[in-house]
Design a protein around this motif. Structure first.
Motif, PDB file in Angstrom:
ATOM      1  N   ALA A   1       0.894  -1.261   0.043  1.00 61.28           N
ATOM      2  CA  ALA A   1      -0.084   0.120   0.077  1.00 61.28           C
ATOM      3  C   ALA A   1       0.895   1.227   0.245  1.00 61.28           C
ATOM      4  CB  ALA A   1      -0.930  -0.013   1.125  1.00 61.28           C
ATOM      5  N   ILE A   2       1.950   1.287   0.753  1.00 62.05           N
ATOM      6  CA  ILE A   2       2.777   2.549   1.289  1.00 62.05           C
ATOM      7  C   ILE A   2       3.616   2.601  -0.427  1.00 62.05           C
ATOM      8  CG2 ILE A   2       4.794   3.328   2.202  1.00 62.05           C
ATOM      9  CD1 ILE A   2       4.020   2.112   4.504  1.00 62.05           C
ATOM     10  N   ALA A   3       4.137   1.603  -1.053  1.00 60.35           N
ATOM     11  CA  ALA A   3       4.900   1.709  -2.161  1.00 60.35           C
ATOM     12  C   ALA A   3       4.079   2.146  -3.352  1.00 60.35           C
ATOM     13  CB  ALA A   3       5.511   0.437  -2.741  1.00 60.35           C
ATOM     14  N   SER A   4       2.477   1.726  -3.279  1.00 59.87           N
ATOM     15  CA  SER A   4       1.518   1.893  -4.523  1.00 59.87           C
ATOM     16  C   SER A   4       1.231   3.368  -4.353  1.00 59.87           C
ATOM     17  CB  SER A   4       0.757   0.862  -4.329  1.00 59.87           C
ATOM     18  OG  SER A   4       1.132  -0.111  -4.455  1.00 59.87           O
ATOM     19  N   GLN A   5       1.057   3.835  -3.093  1.00 59.28           N
ATOM     20  CA  GLN A   5       0.656   5.180  -3.107  1.00 59.28           C
ATOM     21  C   GLN A   5       1.645   6.059  -3.273  1.00 59.28           C
ATOM     22  OE1 GLN A   5      -2.746   5.481  -1.939  1.00 59.28           O
ATOM     23  NE2 GLN A   5      -2.365   7.719  -2.499  1.00 59.28           N
ATOM     24  N   ILE A   6       2.895   5.941  -2.948  1.00 59.31           N
ATOM     25  CA  ILE A   6       3.792   6.858  -3.180  1.00 59.31           C
ATOM     26  C   ILE A   6       4.083   6.781  -4.876  1.00 59.31           C
ATOM     27  CG2 ILE A   6       6.240   7.242  -3.245  1.00 59.31           C
ATOM     28  CD1 ILE A   6       6.311   6.032  -0.236  1.00 59.31           C
ATOM     29  N   GLY A   7       3.920   5.898  -5.428  1.00 59.17           N
ATOM     30  CA  GLY A   7       4.028   5.775  -6.863  1.00 59.17           C
ATOM     31  C   GLY A   7       3.034   6.690  -7.492  1.00 59.17           C
ATOM     32  N   ALA A   8       1.758   6.290  -6.823  1.00 62.18           N
ATOM     33  CA  ALA A   8       0.560   7.030  -7.431  1.00 62.18           C
ATOM     34  C   ALA A   8       0.527   8.531  -7.170  1.00 62.18           C
ATOM     35  CB  ALA A   8      -0.744   6.420  -6.596  1.00 62.18           C
ATOM     36  N   VAL A   9       1.367   9.001  -6.159  1.00 60.39           N
ATOM     37  CA  VAL A   9       1.464  10.507  -5.951  1.00 60.39           C
ATOM     38  C   VAL A   9       2.384  10.982  -6.881  1.00 60.39           C
ATOM     39  CG1 VAL A   9       2.402  12.103  -4.413  1.00 60.39           C
ATOM     40  CG2 VAL A   9       0.864  10.404  -3.210  1.00 60.39           C
ATOM     41  N   ILE A  10       3.324  10.227  -7.077  1.00 67.09           N
ATOM     42  CA  ILE A  10       4.316  10.762  -8.204  1.00 67.09           C
ATOM     43  C   ILE A  10       3.775  10.910  -9.550  1.00 67.09           C
ATOM     44  CG2 ILE A  10       6.544  10.311  -9.131  1.00 67.09           C
ATOM     45  CD1 ILE A  10       7.695   9.047  -6.464  1.00 67.09           C
ATOM     46  N   ILE A  11       3.222   9.904  -9.875  1.00 71.01           N
ATOM     47  CA  ILE A  11       2.448   9.752 -11.177  1.00 71.01           C
ATOM     48  C   ILE A  11       1.436  10.901 -11.326  1.00 71.01           C
ATOM     49  CG2 ILE A  11       0.749   8.467 -12.488  1.00 71.01           C
ATOM     50  CD1 ILE A  11       2.072   5.813 -11.732  1.00 71.01           C
ATOM     51  N   GLY A  12       0.499  10.904 -10.047  1.00 69.36           N
ATOM     52  CA  GLY A  12      -0.496  12.100 -10.245  1.00 69.36           C
ATOM     53  C   GLY A  12      -0.070  13.378 -10.055  1.00 69.36           C
ATOM     54  N   PHE A  13       1.181  13.668  -9.584  1.00 67.91           N
ATOM     55  CA  PHE A  13       1.998  15.017  -9.794  1.00 67.91           C
ATOM     56  C   PHE A  13       2.192  15.166 -11.090  1.00 67.91           C
ATOM     57  CE2 PHE A  13       5.545  17.717  -9.028  1.00 67.91           C
ATOM     58  CZ  PHE A  13       5.001  18.888  -8.425  1.00 67.91           C
TER      59      PHE A  13
ATOM     60  N   PRO B   1      -7.812  14.349   1.164  1.00 64.92           N
ATOM     61  CA  PRO B   1      -8.201  13.248   0.308  1.00 64.92           C
ATOM     62  C   PRO B   1      -7.292  12.274   0.341  1.00 64.92           C
ATOM     63  CG  PRO B   1      -8.122  15.399  -0.674  1.00 64.92           C
ATOM     64  CD  PRO B   1      -7.937  15.579   1.033  1.00 64.92           C
ATOM     65  N   THR B   2      -6.061  12.566   0.228  1.00 67.06           N
ATOM     66  CA  THR B   2      -4.971  11.491   0.025  1.00 67.06           C
ATOM     67  C   THR B   2      -5.019  10.358   1.015  1.00 67.06           C
ATOM     68  OG1 THR B   2      -3.498  13.335  -1.130  1.00 67.06           O
ATOM     69  CG2 THR B   2      -2.335  11.257  -0.529  1.00 67.06           C
ATOM     70  N   GLY B   3      -4.971  10.827   2.114  1.00 68.59           N
ATOM     71  CA  GLY B   3      -5.260  10.011   3.525  1.00 68.59           C
ATOM     72  C   GLY B   3      -6.561   8.949   3.009  1.00 68.59           C
ATOM     73  N   ASN B   4      -7.401   9.409   2.601  1.00 71.29           N
ATOM     74  CA  ASN B   4      -8.476   8.693   2.278  1.00 71.29           C
ATOM     75  C   ASN B   4      -8.402   7.784   1.231  1.00 71.29           C
ATOM     76  OD1 ASN B   4     -11.135   8.727   3.176  1.00 71.29           O
ATOM     77  ND2 ASN B   4     -11.946  10.427   2.036  1.00 71.29           N
ATOM     78  N   GLU B   5      -7.650   8.166   0.072  1.00 68.48           N
ATOM     79  CA  GLU B   5      -6.969   7.356  -0.872  1.00 68.48           C
ATOM     80  C   GLU B   5      -6.186   6.197  -0.453  1.00 68.48           C
ATOM     81  OE1 GLU B   5      -8.090   7.382  -4.392  1.00 68.48           O
ATOM     82  OE2 GLU B   5      -9.512   8.813  -3.402  1.00 68.48           O
ATOM     83  N   PHE B   6      -5.497   6.775   0.680  1.00 69.21           N
ATOM     84  CA  PHE B   6      -4.496   5.744   1.163  1.00 69.21           C
ATOM     85  C   PHE B   6      -5.150   4.465   1.676  1.00 69.21           C
ATOM     86  CE2 PHE B   6      -0.375   5.114   4.142  1.00 69.21           C
ATOM     87  CZ  PHE B   6      -0.033   4.145   3.308  1.00 69.21           C
ATOM     88  N   ILE B   7      -6.081   5.016   2.751  1.00 65.99           N
ATOM     89  CA  ILE B   7      -6.873   3.920   3.357  1.00 65.99           C
ATOM     90  C   ILE B   7      -7.488   2.876   2.409  1.00 65.99           C
ATOM     91  CG2 ILE B   7      -8.807   3.590   4.641  1.00 65.99           C
ATOM     92  CD1 ILE B   7      -7.972   5.969   6.363  1.00 65.99           C
TER      93      ILE B   7
ATOM     94  N   ALA C   1      -4.325  12.279  -9.723  1.00 69.80           N
ATOM     95  CA  ALA C   1      -3.898  13.327 -10.483  1.00 69.80           C
ATOM     96  C   ALA C   1      -5.112  14.406 -10.464  1.00 69.80           C
ATOM     97  CB  ALA C   1      -3.928  12.957 -12.145  1.00 69.80           C
ATOM     98  N   GLU C   2      -6.294  13.951 -10.231  1.00 67.58           N
ATOM     99  CA  GLU C   2      -7.308  14.941  -9.762  1.00 67.58           C
ATOM    100  C   GLU C   2      -7.131  15.517  -8.691  1.00 67.58           C
ATOM    101  OE1 GLU C   2      -9.602  15.922 -12.288  1.00 67.58           O
ATOM    102  OE2 GLU C   2      -8.510  14.364 -13.583  1.00 67.58           O
ATOM    103  N   ILE C   3      -6.807  14.887  -7.761  1.00 69.01           N
ATOM    104  CA  ILE C   3      -6.609  15.338  -6.161  1.00 69.01           C
ATOM    105  C   ILE C   3      -5.730  16.414  -6.107  1.00 69.01           C
ATOM    106  CG2 ILE C   3      -6.088  15.040  -4.086  1.00 69.01           C
ATOM    107  CD1 ILE C   3      -7.361  12.236  -4.150  1.00 69.01           C
ATOM    108  N   ILE C   4      -4.241  15.868  -6.731  1.00 66.62           N
ATOM    109  CA  ILE C   4      -3.072  17.098  -6.710  1.00 66.62           C
ATOM    110  C   ILE C   4      -3.796  18.276  -7.608  1.00 66.62           C
ATOM    111  CG2 ILE C   4      -1.013  17.462  -7.530  1.00 66.62           C
ATOM    112  CD1 ILE C   4      -0.473  14.354  -6.724  1.00 66.62           C
ATOM    113  N   ARG C   5      -4.386  17.869  -8.826  1.00 65.14           N
ATOM    114  CA  ARG C   5      -4.409  19.224  -9.566  1.00 65.14           C
ATOM    115  C   ARG C   5      -5.630  20.251  -9.067  1.00 65.14           C
ATOM    116  NH1 ARG C   5      -6.438  20.794 -14.921  1.00 65.14           N
ATOM    117  NH2 ARG C   5      -8.648  20.142 -14.640  1.00 65.14           N
ATOM    118  N   SER C   6      -6.258  19.552  -8.426  1.00 65.68           N
ATOM    119  CA  SER C   6      -7.501  20.570  -7.715  1.00 65.68           C
ATOM    120  C   SER C   6      -6.745  21.405  -6.461  1.00 65.68           C
ATOM    121  CB  SER C   6      -8.670  20.235  -7.398  1.00 65.68           C
ATOM    122  OG  SER C   6      -8.649  18.911  -6.678  1.00 65.68           O
ATOM    123  N   ALA C   7      -5.902  20.493  -6.041  1.00 61.37           N
ATOM    124  CA  ALA C   7      -5.222  21.122  -4.785  1.00 61.37           C
ATOM    125  C   ALA C   7      -4.234  22.213  -5.342  1.00 61.37           C
ATOM    126  CB  ALA C   7      -4.334  20.005  -3.994  1.00 61.37           C
ATOM    127  N   LEU C   8      -3.490  22.131  -6.381  1.00 58.09           N
ATOM    128  CA  LEU C   8      -2.801  23.195  -6.749  1.00 58.09           C
ATOM    129  C   LEU C   8      -3.489  24.423  -7.381  1.00 58.09           C
ATOM    130  CD1 LEU C   8      -0.188  20.922  -9.210  1.00 58.09           C
ATOM    131  CD2 LEU C   8       0.225  22.106  -7.183  1.00 58.09           C
TER     132      LEU C   8
END
Ligand SMILES: Nc1ncnc2c1ncn2[C@@H]1O[C@H](COP(=O)(O)OP(=O)(O)O)[C@@H](O)[C@H]1O
Ligand SMILES: [Mg+2]
Lengths: 255, 255
Positions: B28-40, B155-161, B111-118
């Motif tokens: 979960a940790i590895a995938s979420q980190i990967g997802a954050v990088i991809i999403g960014f 929302p990222t915390g939510n996604e991580f769970i 991607a959507e979460i990070i985009r709207s946060a930016l």
């Protein structure tokens, strides 16, 4: 040879979606002068400050700082915006203060003031902190050095914003309605800082609706309307004997 | 057949379950980190000035939002090795296949979460930062990102769970995570209730710890000098920076 004016704006044009916002603006500011820009809302005052601070390129025209064209590469006729890297470097010479303060909410007052020093000028942290604290003292905020923007009043925030710009030792300070977002009782503390700055010899361009400030502090006052300077004169003449009908109408409206 | 608590506790504290839980959590940790990088990357790409980059990012998001994660994992584990012999080698483990599949899928949502946060960061922030002379990269990393992070955290915390639970899908590609551990036990003993209950407890514990952690991290983003709990902006007096309304302590104005 006589020294050139610190800031010289020549024939500046800018349009948004084919609507002309600046229609050939000319003005000069000598070293140590304070130029007050007055004008109705939507007349292009913020736009011209964004051009001078190099936040946005003009369509045509020249901006000379200390006799040197800024914001462009090539000759003075051929206006091509300089690359972002060059612009970023040139911007450090021009301080900008915004109506809405725009402090960084995630940094306390000290680190807001330090941010340009450490990030842009690569000043070591310790030295940057000392300079920041000194600058906060100058704007009367030593006691709030570790407060975050959300914990400061509007007047305090604007003084931190002024300190943040000043600490970069700019040649020129631009103010875009620095007191317009403030509650009336907080206006004075910001104007006091600006007056002190002016008497210390800082060259300033101030967009303002504070007529008393324009009269008592400005070396020259200009009326801006529909993207053009209608009249510019020393404050006495501008306020007491304006030449143009447009100026008289504007002043009548303000009183 | 009554619930046998001896079996339950034996399994709960068994090495197999502990290992399964650790595997689930690390995936979960590895995938979420990967997802954050991809999403960014996707979030930045979606506001690129190049239309090709923008539409590539949009297509990615469209694709990985549509394809079910379970199908994606099967594709990664069973499909890829058929397409290329590279994936038939020893190094291509179920863990790696699951990591790639989950990170790719979750990246589209991040991607959507990070985009709207930016985009939630006030435009004045980049103006002020650029006026200080920061380059675009410095503006992004020193000014915009810290503020966007605060917005993206809940929302990222939510996604991580959610991700912790999605790792159970990897049981279909024979990764020995929590659910597989339970399934294997059940296959031999038929003690469904005890074995599944043990897995449930692990998920509960993992998610509870994550929620506590999230709370602590979010509290670090209050941006006040006195640590306080973050409340709804409407209920909190220390609202957004830039609000000119607060008058806090009075202190002397510079002479
Ligand atoms: N980024 C922009 N895009 C389109 N129109 C703009 C933009 N910035 C300013 N304008 C327009 O230019 C005119 C002058 O705006 P501004 O310089 O902000 O005026 P002022 O500061 O004197 O109130 C307004 O009509 C405004 O709508
Ligand atoms: Mg304006």
């Amino acid at each position: 040879m006589k020294t050139p004016p610190l800031l010289e704006v020549q024939n500046l044009h800018k349009s948004y979606n084919n609507v002309e916002v600046l229609g050939g603006v000319d003005f000069t500011v000598r070293r140590g002068q304070v130029k007050a820009l007055l004008g109705p809302s939507g007349s292009g005052k913020s736009t011209i400050l964004r051009m001078i601070s190099l936040l946005e390129p003009a369509d045509s025209g020249t901006i000379l700082l200390d006799g040197e064209p800024i914001g462009v590469i090539g000759g003075r006729v051929d206006v091509r915006p300089a690359p972002e890297r060059v612009l970023a470097r040139q911007r450090t010479a021009i301080g900008m203060v915004f109506q809405k303060f725009n402090l960084f909410p995630h940094l306390d007052a000290t680190r807001n003031v330090m941010s340009g020093l450490t990030t842009v000028l690569k000043v070591p942290k310790k030295e940057a902190r000392e300079q920041a604290l000194e600058m906060l003292d100058r704007v009367g905020l030593s006691a709030r050095a570790h407060a975050y923007p959300a914990e400061l009043s509007g007047g305090q925030q604007q003084r931190v914003a002024i300190a943040r710009a000043l600490v970069m030792k700019p040649k020129l300070m631009l103010f875009d309605e620095p007191t317009s977002a403030l509650d009336p009782e907080l206006v004075r503390e910001v104007l006091d800082v600006m007056e002190k700055l002016a008497s210390d010899g800082m060259t300033m361009v101030v967009v303002t609706h504070e007529m008393r400030f324009a009269r008592s502090v400005a070396s020259e006052v200009a009326l801006f309307d529909s993207g053009q300077i209608v009249e510019q004169a020393p404050p006495d003449r501008f306020f007491d004997a304006p030449e143009h009908e447009r100026t008289r109408r504007f002043l009548a409206h303000m009183h | 057949m009554a619930f046998d608590s001896t079996i339950f506790f034996d399994q709960l504290f068994s090495e197999a379950y502990l290992r399964g839980a650790l595997l689930s959590l690390s995936l979960a940790i590895a995938s979420q980190i990967g997802a954050v990088i991809i999403g960014f990357g996707l979030a930045l790409g979606k506001s690129s000035k190049f239309a090709v980059v923008r539409s590539l990012c949009t297509s990615y998001i469209w694709f990985f939002r549509a394809v079910p994660a379970l199908l994606l994992l099967l594709l990664m584990w069973n499909g890829l090795p058929q397409l290329s012999p590279v994936f038939q080698k020893e190094w291509y483990s179920p863990f790696l296949a699951a990591f790639i599949g989950l990170a790719l899928a979750e990246g589209a949502f991040m991607a959507e979460i990070i985009r709207s946060a930016l985009m939630s960061v006030d435009d004045g922030q980049q103006l002020a930062a650029r006026a200080l002379g920061m380059t675009r990269g410095q503006v992004l990393f020193k000014v915009v990102l810290p503020q966007a992070t605060r917005v993206a955290l809940p929302p990222t915390g939510n996604e991580f769970i959610g991700m912790v639970k999605y790792t159970s899908l990897a049981s279909v590609i024979s990764l020995q995570e929590l659910l597989t551990t339970a399934q294997m036990g059940v296959a031999v003993t038929f003690r469904y209730a005890e074995y599944y209950a043990a897995a449930t407890v692990y998920y509960l514990v993992i998610v509870s710890v994550l929620m506590l952690l999230q709370n602590r991290v979010e509290r670090r983003f209050t941006w006040t000098s006195t640590p306080t709990r973050r409340r709804f902006p409407a209920l909190s007096r220390a609202g957004a920076a830039g609000s000119p309304k607060q008058t806090t302590t009075q202190e002397k104005v510079p002479a």
